[in-house]
Design a protein around this motif. Structure first.
Motif, PDB file in Angstrom:
ATOM      1  N   TYR A  22       0.834  -1.198   0.000  1.00  0.00           N
ATOM      2  CA  TYR A  22       0.000   0.000   0.000  1.00  0.00           C
ATOM      3  C   TYR A  22       0.872   1.252   0.000  1.00  0.00           C
ATOM      4  O   TYR A  22       1.823   1.376   0.769  1.00  0.00           O
ATOM      5  CB  TYR A  22      -0.928   0.024   1.207  1.00  0.00           C
ATOM      6  N   CYS A  23       0.548   2.200  -0.882  1.00  0.00           N
ATOM      7  CA  CYS A  23       1.272   3.464  -0.989  1.00  0.00           C
ATOM      8  C   CYS A  23       0.375   4.602  -0.517  1.00  0.00           C
ATOM      9  O   CYS A  23      -0.717   4.809  -1.060  1.00  0.00           O
ATOM     10  CB  CYS A  23       1.714   3.706  -2.432  1.00  0.00           C
ATOM     11  N   THR A  24       0.832   5.334   0.485  1.00  0.00           N
ATOM     12  CA  THR A  24       0.024   6.425   1.021  1.00  0.00           C
ATOM     13  C   THR A  24      -0.134   7.574   0.027  1.00  0.00           C
ATOM     14  O   THR A  24      -1.120   8.318   0.093  1.00  0.00           O
ATOM     15  CB  THR A  24       0.646   6.965   2.313  1.00  0.00           C
ATOM     16  N   TYR A  25       0.818   7.730  -0.883  1.00  0.00           N
ATOM     17  CA  TYR A  25       0.727   8.822  -1.850  1.00  0.00           C
ATOM     18  C   TYR A  25      -0.373   8.554  -2.867  1.00  0.00           C
ATOM     19  O   TYR A  25      -1.221   9.417  -3.130  1.00  0.00           O
ATOM     20  CB  TYR A  25       2.066   9.032  -2.562  1.00  0.00           C
ATOM     21  N   PHE A  26      -0.358   7.367  -3.466  1.00  0.00           N
ATOM     22  CA  PHE A  26      -1.379   7.018  -4.451  1.00  0.00           C
ATOM     23  C   PHE A  26      -2.638   6.452  -3.800  1.00  0.00           C
ATOM     24  O   PHE A  26      -3.646   6.262  -4.472  1.00  0.00           O
ATOM     25  CB  PHE A  26      -0.824   5.992  -5.444  1.00  0.00           C
ATOM     26  N   GLN A  27      -2.554   6.160  -2.504  1.00  0.00           N
ATOM     27  CA  GLN A  27      -3.668   5.554  -1.764  1.00  0.00           C
ATOM     28  C   GLN A  27      -4.172   4.297  -2.464  1.00  0.00           C
ATOM     29  O   GLN A  27      -5.362   4.097  -2.670  1.00  0.00           O
ATOM     30  CB  GLN A  27      -4.801   6.568  -1.579  1.00  0.00           C
ATOM     31  N   ALA A  28      -3.195   3.463  -2.829  1.00  0.00           N
ATOM     32  CA  ALA A  28      -3.505   2.215  -3.526  1.00  0.00           C
ATOM     33  C   ALA A  28      -2.326   1.269  -3.388  1.00  0.00           C
ATOM     34  O   ALA A  28      -1.224   1.667  -2.980  1.00  0.00           O
ATOM     35  CB  ALA A  28      -3.804   2.480  -5.003  1.00  0.00           C
TER      36      ALA A  28
END
Length: 411
Positions: free
Chosen positions: A392-398
């Motif tokens: 999970y990537c907090t920047y892309f929220q995905a």
């Protein structure tokens, strides 16, 4: 005057003089309004004119002329490039391409997986040619120092802090920021800053890293080997509790296997290299918050040739020693570079989470290339691809898959 009481006639010359004076006055008012009261008009207006420009006009024309040179999409012409037969800068071709316009594939070209250039972001900056352009005057920052007598741009430091906060990849509020000529110079600057003083009775610091590691950790330390520190190999030869007197390099994401790593030796002084900790290279689970972190402009924007790196350092004394190292060796990063990178960071910030987000652009390009490479490698019995689950990537929220490395199988 005649008998009928006619008024005396005025000489004809007075009327002409009055008309001339009025004309001169009107022209003076027009010029004052045009050049003093009205703001200057810049190059690139809708009508294509260049009114308002003076010394920068020729430079702009030269830059645009070189940018228009056709290199078939496999190279570029540069203002400081070698001139061709026509006297204009010639195309400089990318790897595996040749010819006057870089349209020919070089025979038997071998892909070098051990190094590369971040040219995958070049199309992004061509799309943002106007916003990313910087005109530098001949008298820009001729002094050794900048604002308030320091060697760093206050504005650039502020915008880099904003970038980290907006992306969410580093905590900056309690950190000091030190610029260097790329991260390469800062590698040794930070080793120096964390080592005991040369006049101290303490033994030299031992610098180590975990395999696989970025080769300049070893070569930089060995090159400047001195009284304060020495290269001492890998962490595998040390126990987990053997931390006294060690400086440990930790690349996170690691180069070349892309894994997010932590220090192996408990209590050692750690230099955490966060060069690739940007959302087009790896997932961002949380802002990094180590005591000493290393970044470089070549990764978020692709401007490797500009040679700008920075360290985020919690301890004021360590930051002061690192700053003094850079000051003593090169008197600060190039002022021209700092100006150019200020413009670049402003463009990145203005487009975050929008249609022209550089990290979304970079992620899409890298993803496409990775899928093509994986399809090719899947047909080989000698090369395998590192298997990595999406994170999970907090920047892309995905969920996001890191750009993995290749591993050679046994021959």
């Amino acid at each position: 005057m005649d008998a009928a009481g006619m008024q005396p006639r005025r000489p004809a010359g007075l009327g002409v003089l009055a008309l001339l004076c009025s004309s001169l006055l009107l022209n003076a008012l027009f010029l004052a309004h045009h050049f003093v009261l009205s703001p200057p008009r810049l190059l690139g207006r809708d009508d294509g004119s260049s009114s308002g420009l003076s010394w920068s006009l020729q430079a702009a024309r030269e830059a645009e002329a070189v940018a228009a040179v056709d290199c078939s999409g496999h190279g570029q012409a540069f203002l400081d490039g070698v001139a061709g037969e026509d006297g204009r800068p010639a195309c400089e071709c990318n790897a595996c391409f040749t010819g006057p316009d870089c349209s020919l594939r070089a025979p038997n070209c071998i892909a070098n997986a051990s190094s590369g250039n971040p040219l995958f972001l070049e199309p992004y900056w061509r799309r943002h040619a106007a916003a990313g352009a910087v005109v530098i005057s001949g008298w820009h920052r001729m002094s050794y120092t900048t604002t308030d007598g320091v060697y760093q741009s206050v504005e650039l430091e502020d915008h880099i802090r904003r970038l980290h906060s907006a992306v969410g990849n580093a905590v900056v509020d309690d950190k000091h920021l030190v610029f260097g000529a790329g991260s390469t110079q800062l590698i040794n600057a930070l080793v120096h800053a964390l080592s005991p003083d040369a006049n101290a009775a303490s033994p030299a610091a031992r610098v180590v890293a975990t395999v696989p590691y970025y080769t300049p950790y070893r070569t930089q330390t060995a090159m400047f080997d001195g009284r304060e520190y020495r290269w001492d190999g890998t962490t595998a030869a040390r126990g987990a509790n053997s931390s006294d007197g060690f400086i440990e390099f930790v690349a996170s994401p690691n180069n070349p296997d892309t894994l997010l790593q932590k220090p192996v030796l408990r209590g050692s002084a750690a230099i955490v290299d966060r060069a690739y900790y940007w959302p087009h290279f790896t997932h961002i689970p949380a802002p990094a918050d180590e005591d000493v972190m290393l970044f470089t402009m070549s990764k978020p924007s692709g401007h490797a040739g500009s040679r700008l790196g920075w360290a985020l350092i919690r301890d004021e004394k360590v930051a002061k020693r690192a700053y003094e190292y850079v000051q003593s060796s090169i008197m600060g990063a190039s002022r021209d570079t700092q100006l150019r990178m200020l413009g670049i960071v402003k463009v990145i910030l203005a487009n975050l989470h929008g249609k022209e987000d550089i990290f979304a652009f970079g992620h899409n390009v890298m993803g496409t290339r990775w899928r093509r490479l994986s399809a090719i490698v899947s047909r080989s019995q000698r090369i395998s691809v590192q298997k990595m689950a999406p994170e999970y990537c907090t920047y892309f929220q995905a969920g996001q898959r890191a750009i993995a490395s290749l591993r050679m199988g046994e021959v």
